[in-house]
Write an enzyme that holds these catalytic residues in place. Structure first.
Site, PDB file in Angstrom:
ATOM      1  N   HIS A 266       0.818  -1.122  -0.090  1.00  0.00           N
ATOM      2  CA  HIS A 266       0.105  -0.090  -0.097  1.00  0.00           C
ATOM      3  C   HIS A 266       0.739   1.216   0.101  1.00  0.00           C
ATOM      4  O   HIS A 266       1.303   1.659  -1.088  1.00  0.00           O
ATOM      5  CB  HIS A 266      -0.829  -0.154   1.205  1.00  0.00           C
ATOM      6  CG  HIS A 266      -1.883   0.873   1.186  1.00  0.00           C
ATOM      7  ND1 HIS A 266      -2.026   1.978   0.254  1.00  0.00           N
ATOM      8  CD2 HIS A 266      -2.963   1.313   2.108  1.00  0.00           C
ATOM      9  CE1 HIS A 266      -3.142   2.572   0.444  1.00  0.00           C
ATOM     10  NE2 HIS A 266      -3.675   2.457   1.671  1.00  0.00           N
ATOM     11  N   HIS A 305      -0.650  -0.247 -12.011  1.00  0.00           N
ATOM     12  CA  HIS A 305      -1.485  -0.217 -10.681  1.00  0.00           C
ATOM     13  C   HIS A 305      -2.656  -0.987 -10.685  1.00  0.00           C
ATOM     14  O   HIS A 305      -3.131  -1.316 -11.789  1.00  0.00           O
ATOM     15  CB  HIS A 305      -2.100   1.275 -10.770  1.00  0.00           C
ATOM     16  CG  HIS A 305      -2.317   1.993  -9.605  1.00  0.00           C
ATOM     17  ND1 HIS A 305      -3.667   1.690  -9.125  1.00  0.00           N
ATOM     18  CD2 HIS A 305      -1.840   2.722  -8.560  1.00  0.00           C
ATOM     19  CE1 HIS A 305      -3.732   2.423  -7.920  1.00  0.00           C
ATOM     20  NE2 HIS A 305      -2.761   2.971  -7.525  1.00  0.00           N
ATOM     21  N   ASP A 363       3.988   6.398  -7.766  1.00  0.00           N
ATOM     22  CA  ASP A 363       5.095   5.887  -6.805  1.00  0.00           C
ATOM     23  C   ASP A 363       6.451   6.183  -7.373  1.00  0.00           C
ATOM     24  O   ASP A 363       7.519   6.155  -6.635  1.00  0.00           O
ATOM     25  CB  ASP A 363       4.710   4.380  -6.326  1.00  0.00           C
ATOM     26  CG  ASP A 363       3.391   4.673  -5.668  1.00  0.00           C
ATOM     27  OD1 ASP A 363       3.064   5.256  -4.759  1.00  0.00           O
ATOM     28  OD2 ASP A 363       2.460   3.617  -5.716  1.00  0.00           O
TER      29      ASP A 363
END
Length: 428
Positions: A266, A305, A363
């Site tokens: 996460h 993702h 990210d």
């Protein structure tokens, strides 16, 4: 909530039931399965991938189209034209603030940034090498012991005060966590600084020197906070809602969200992406690593993702921010950043990744930016928690205000032993 459309379910024993079909303002229709209990059956949906656990007006995601809206506003517009506190007001209240509302809200947050002096002593109970997220879970959870004058969750004013306290104090605690881990004295917030400036000041200033936040770097961190402020019913948000459904106080609920965010699947994704780059080590190994990914030998972190089956809408904003920061810090020729850009270019041009829609996600870029800002990798998830606090608080407040609010209680498909009689130990 009424529905004129129904889905008819027929069991193998001939029994049938009509289930209402509801439509949201955006997104797919949902089938209301609450009446299934009348037939003595339930649905089976591991990880709730096909189950709507609530109604919400806060965030909308279309993973196939690559869309992310906060209260209807595209994330790209907010990241470009807004600031973090304005986005916080929007998420909490549903509308962008007027100039007067914005000034009042900013002032309220500014004057809640200090934490109780006794709270600072909590840090001495942790080892200096403790992971910052472990410290965050403990200290944020302890806030309820100091601010018990706003814990009545049925009181709208109490909820507002708690929300503002969390939004204001979590960055202060995050900065204190960093300072404690590196053995430097705490730096207390300054009311003359903006929200993000204050966070950077508390993290990087020392009593020995003056610290003036760089506006380019402040804007970069502000975008990171905006892009991570909320993301619908993800693992940590669902945790906050489930904890809150029991009537737990908001500080405990946010601490539970921080705990869920700590998981590498996460909130730890940007740290994992940076670690991958460090493991590759050099530009000369990119081709070998990419082939290793194709051969299932390596994992490609920071690409693709679970929700977005197209380009992550946050990634394009973060990509531009990444280049701005690298230029400002004169890091374009830094080995790790050069490696990241080569890997990005390789993946974006390779049919293997294009066909599987393995595009760089937020990210991948945010880890690079955070490193360029001088934030250590063990603090990456803490910064994520600072950003996501407003999303958690908004979702928690929405749930408490919902007329259908009740304690969460998922069912299960039991596959354990059938009834057995106890056997004395001598006869086993």
């Amino acid at each position: 909530m009424e529905s004129k459309r129904v889905a008819t379910l027929t069991l193998d024993d001939g029994r049938t039931i009509e289930l209402p079909i509801f439509s949201g303002t955006l997104g797919p229709d949902v089938i209301d399965i609450r009446a299934l209990g009348k037939l003595g059956v339930f649905t089976y949906d591991p990880a709730f991938f096909s189950t709507s656990s609530c109604t919400s007006e806060i965030t909308f995601i279309d993973g196939d189209a690559g869309l992310l809206y906060y209260r209807g506003y595209p994330i790209e517009q907010l990241a470009e034209k807004s600031d973090f506190l304005e986005v916080c007001y929007l998420l909490l209240n549903g509308e962008l603030p007027t100039a007067e509302q914005r000034a009042q809200f900013n002032q309220s947050i500014t004057h809640h940034t200090m934490v109780h002096d006794q709270l600072a002593r909590f840090f001495n109970g942790f080892r200096r090498d403790a992971h910052p997220m472990a410290v965050m879970v403990g200290v944020v959870g302890a806030l309820s012991a100091f601010y018990h004058d706003s814990l009545d969750i049925t009181d709208a004013h109490h909820r507002t005060v708690s929300a503002q306290r969390l939004l204001a104090k979590v960055p202060t605690i995050a900065a204190m966590t960093h300072k404690y881990s590196v053995g430097e004295p705490f730096m207390y917030p300054k009311n003359k600084l903006g929200f993000v400036e204050n966070l950077m000041y508390m993290m990087f200033a020392t009593p020995a020197d003056d610290y003036v936040p760089n506006p380019v770097l402040v804007r970069a961190l502000e975008r990171i906070l905006i892009l991570h402020a909320d993301h619908e019913q993800n693992a940590s948000t669902s945790t906050v809602r489930l904890a809150g459904s029991s009537g737990a106080n908001p500080f405990a609920c946010i601490a539970s969200g921080i705990a869920a965010l700590w998981g590498p699947a996460h909130g730890g994704a940007n740290e994992a992406a940076l670690k991958m780059l460090e493991e590759i080590g050099d530009v000369s190994r990119v081709a070998e690593y990419v082939q290793g990914v194709k051969d299932k030998k390596y994992k490609l972190m920071g690409f693709g993702h679970r929700v977005y089956k197209n380009m992550d809408p946050r990634a394009s904003v973060m990509r531009q921010t990444c280049y701005e920061v690298l230029k400002e810090q004169k890091l374009e020729n830094d080995g790790l950043f050069e490696l990241a850009m080569v890997l990005e270019k390789t993946a974006l041009s390779d049919p293997y990744f294009i066909e599987r829609k393995l595009y760089p996600n937020v990210d991948f870029y945010s880890g690079i930016v955070l490193r360029a800002l001088g934030i250590p990798s063990n603090m990456f998830t803490v910064i994520f928690a600072v950003a996501r606090t407003i999303g958690w608080v908004s979702q928690w407040n929405e749930m408490i205000s919902d007329s259908e609010y009740k304690i969460g209680r998922p069912r299960q498909l039991y596959r354990g032993a059938v009834r057995r009689d106890f056997v004395p130990v001598a006869k086993r």
